[in-house]
Each structure stands twice: as C-alpha cells, then as structure tokens.
Design a protein around this motif. Structure first.
Motif: not given
Length: 490
Positions: A195-211
C-alpha cells in the motif's frame, strides 16, 4: 527586420515542439537548445523594437499591437521556465532533482516574479497597487492554508537536511516503508503490504525517523521472545547465542547479540539482534532466526509457551522420541515405531572444532543433532567453502546408512554439541522388523536426490538408464541391509 512577429512565433512554436516531443532525449542537450531558442527570440524582439521591458509598438494596428504584447509576455514566461530548468539541471544535486520540492517552490517564485514583471513592463499596470493588494490577499490565503504552508516549509527542511531520500527504507514513528516520492506537501511510502502511505511533511518533520538504508551495507533486525520466568537466564542466553551462531547469513561485524530486555509478572523478555548486508534479506533471515531460536531453546529445555500455561515435564525417553519426531526422515513412522527406535539411540558429546564427518567417507550411522551448531563445508579447487550450518532437529548421514553413499562434505562442530546416533546394525534390525519403513525412507531419499546429488556420490549412469532413482535406492538398501524380498518388490 521583416516580419518579426512571424519569426518570433515560429521560434516559440519550435520551442513548444522541443518541449512536448522531448527532442533530443538528453535533458542537458534539450536545455541548451531551448536556451538557444530563447536567445534567438530575444534577438528578434530587441532588433525589431519589441522590447519586453516596454509596451509593444504598432499602436495604430490593434491586432499587431496585441500580438506583440503576447509575444513579449511569452518571452517572460519562457525565461522563467528556462531559469528554473537551468537551476534544476545544472546546479541542484541529483537527489534534490528527484525529490522535486525545491525546484517546484523555486519555479513558483520565479513564475510569480515573471508574471508581475510582465504586468508591469508589458501591460504597464500599476504594480505597486497590485503588490499591496496581493499582499493583503496573501495574508488571507496564508491563514486559510496555513497547514499546507506548514507542509511546504517542513518539506524544505527535510530536503535540506536529507534524513532520507527516494529509494530508502524508513520508519516514520511506527510506520515502515520505502520512499517512492517526495513533493512539496508529503512523503509517499510503499509499505510492506504493497500500500501507499502518505505522510505530510509537517508530521514527518516532527516524527522520530529511522533510516534503515543508511549505512547501505548494514541493516539490523530484532526479535523479542517471551520466555517462562522459571528458565535460568544463562541457559536462555546460551541457547540464543547458539541460534545466532547457527545462522551463517548474518554479519559477523557488527556482532550479533542476545540480551534480557525486561521482566514482567508472567515472563521474561529476551531480545535477539543481528545484522544483514541487504535490506531484502531481513524478512527471510528473521524467519530463519526465529526458527533457530525455537529449536535451540527446545534443545535446552526452554519452550515458548502461552503465558500462564505450565510447561510439560519431559522424561529422558520422551526427549529422544521428541527428537526423532522432529526429523523429516521419520515423519511416516507411527508412535510405537518411534518409541522402539528411540531405544536404539546412543548419545555422543563433542567440543567445538571436532570433525564429526570427513569428506569422501561413507557414514555407518545416522546422526541427529540434539543441541549445538555444526558447519557443513565442501572442498573445492579454491579451498574449503561453507555451504550451510545445521542445528537441533536436523540429521545427516542417512544416505550412507541406508544406501551406502559416500558424503562429499566435511561436518565440524562450531559449539559444544550433543548428537544422538543410530548405527547400521540397529537400523538393519529395525528395518527387518519394519520392512515397509525401508520403502518409505527410500521414497523420501528419492525425493531429495537432487539435493543429495550435490553432497553424495551420484547415481551411476548405467543404472540410471535402467531404473528409476527410487528403484535404484531401494535395491541399494535391500542389498546393504539384507532385507526380505517383499521390501525389494514393494
């Protein structure tokens, strides 16, 4: 210059064809061609008095005047577009060009400036009043679309700091997926479910990101196991350590490890952490590692069970029977047959580094791994190469025991190991009492012949022409163990 309007619109038409038909195919060459067409259009305009910084002449002929005005406005728009393309192609990093966010925002600003300039210079409208009016309008629009503006500016921050790029596997909060698109509003992730999940940039900028794609050659995986609180931690950790040793796909550096994570009222949580060199291996290795943990814990007398359910105590005889039931070779045996065969097993213990089986030898016994890890390697022209590792519940030597086939591999213990063995005499007497079992085992051996052919002496070509693999194997077993004719005929 004669007919400047015709020549100017011809240049615009050629530019439109180059743009829409994408001729030539190379982006850089196409950009230089379009820049050349813009310079040609500028030369036509300035040499004929059609300056983009003033109104068009021909005031006495309304049609020509408005055609000149349109051509001058097109010049401003072409210049804005080519300025954006030049920045995108020549200056921006490749990663930024894929994400499109910065080029889209910059293009919008350039086109807005070009539109204001065209209104001021070509149409000679009162730009100051227009700017003041547009400023008030911008405030109103800004309040109405502040969430969208938040996404835009957050996207600029994400593109500048580059916590991830297109193609990376990332985890944003608790959602994992592959980055397939980054635009001015959101990041698009392709999840493991397709599935394709769309994450708003404002949410991604505040979220904990693991690359998970950085560094590119190391990817971690973790398993959480609930273990009964009665189990001694050292016993559990030693079993989990042997499970990690038994998986030869994981990386040696960084070193894998097992640890006690936390305790609860009903269980103790243990964590197993390992690393692989390819993101695509994580799923298969996680499944393999969980299976190894289950088998090594079972061999150590520790079971994964539902919380609050008491463990079943095993006797020494039950231990042998349970081990035989985990071997595929004996899947067809009844419970009584397994009980009789378990009495014939003998226990053998080995220290690390002991060679249990040498290459080019015919095993005279069936070895079943009760605990520990063993390495299976084959000798090639370039040296010795490990092809697999075996652990609890796995057996080897059945081809030599049943049909007298030589094994072409070397099997060595990597950890302290316990094996149960069934020797040829015991197997012969068992098969004489159960002749149908010989047929069932040969059916399984025939099914596995493709795999066995790589590790054992292959079937002679002259016999392969006259008999099937099963017939050849049943004949070998019949002759080797001196079984009755009804075994051979079956």
């Amino acid at each position: 210059m004669k007919y400047p309007l015709i020549l100017g619109f011809t240049i615009v038409a050629v530019d439109l064809v180059v743009w829409r038909a994408r001729l030539p195919g190379n982006d850089l060459a196409r950009l230089f061609i379009r820049l050349g067409l813009l310079f040609a259009l500028s030369a036509v305009l300035f040499s004929s008095g059609l300056s983009p910084f003033t109104q068009a002449p021909y005031n006495d002929v309304v049609e020509l005047h408005w055609l000149g005005q349109i051509l001058e406005i097109i010049w401003w728009l072409m210049g804005a577009r080519l300025l954006t393309l030049s920045l995108d192609t020549l200056l921006l990093p490749r990663a930024w060009r894929k994400q499109r966010l910065f080029s889209d925002v910059f293009g919008a600003v350039v086109f807005l400036a070009a539109a204001v300039a065209a209104l001021g210079f070509v149409l000679e409208l009162p730009v100051r009043g227009l700017v003041a009016t547009s400023g008030a309008l911008a405030i109103v629009l800004g309040l109405a679309i502040q969430s969208t503006l938040s996404d835009v500016f957050a996207g600029i921050v994400i593109n500048t700091t580059e916590p991830y790029a297109i193609g990376d596997w990332v985890t944003i909060d608790d959602v994992e997926g592959k980055v397939v698109e980054m635009n001015w509003r959101a990041t698009h992730l392709l999840t493991g479910q397709g599935n394709t999940l769309i994450v708003p940039n404002a949410v991604a900028a505040k979220a904990k990101i693991t690359n998970n794609s950085r560094p590119g050659d190391v990817h971690g995986l973790s398993l959480i196991l609930e273990i009964e609180p009665e189990a001694r931690p050292k016993t559990v950790l030693d079993a989990l350590g042997r499970a990690l040793t038994g998986c030869n796909v994981i990386l040696a550096t960084p070193a894998p490890f097992a640890r006690m994570k936390r305790t609860t009222a009903n269980s103790v949580q243990y964590e197993v952490v390992a690393f692989v060199d390819d993101m695509n291996k994580k799923l298969a290795v996680s499944n393999e590692l969980f299976d190894l943990c289950y088998r090594h814990l079972a061999a150590a007398g520790v079971g994964l069970r539902a919380l609050g359910v008491p463990a079943t105590a095993l006797t020494s005889r039950d231990e042998k029977e349970a081990l035989l039931k985990r071997v595929n070779l004996f899947d067809s045996l009844s419970g009584e047959d397994v009980t009789r065969l378990a009495k014939r097993l003998s226990r053998h213990e080995y220290q690390p580094g002991h060679q249990v089986l040498a290459p080019d030898t015919v095993p005279d016994s069936l070895s079943i791994v009760h605990s520990g890890v063993l390495s299976v390697s084959i000798v090639e022209s370039g040296g010795t190469r490990e092809i697999s590792r075996i652990g609890p519940g796995e057996a080897f030597g059945e081809a030599g025991l049943l049909a007298g086939l030589a094994m072409q591999v070397s099997i060595t213990t990597l950890t302290p190991s316990v094996l149960f063995r069934l020797v040829k005499d015991d197997m012969t007497s068992f098969l004489k009492d159960h002749p149908d079992v010989a047929t069932q085992m040969c059916e399984l051996l025939a099914y596995r012949q493709d795999k066995l052919g790589k590790l054992t002496t292959s079937m002679p070509a002259e016999q392969e022409k006259d008999h099937s693999v099963f017939q050849w194997l049943i004949g070998k077993v019949w002759n080797l163990h001196s079984l009755h004719d009804d075994t051979k005929s079956s």
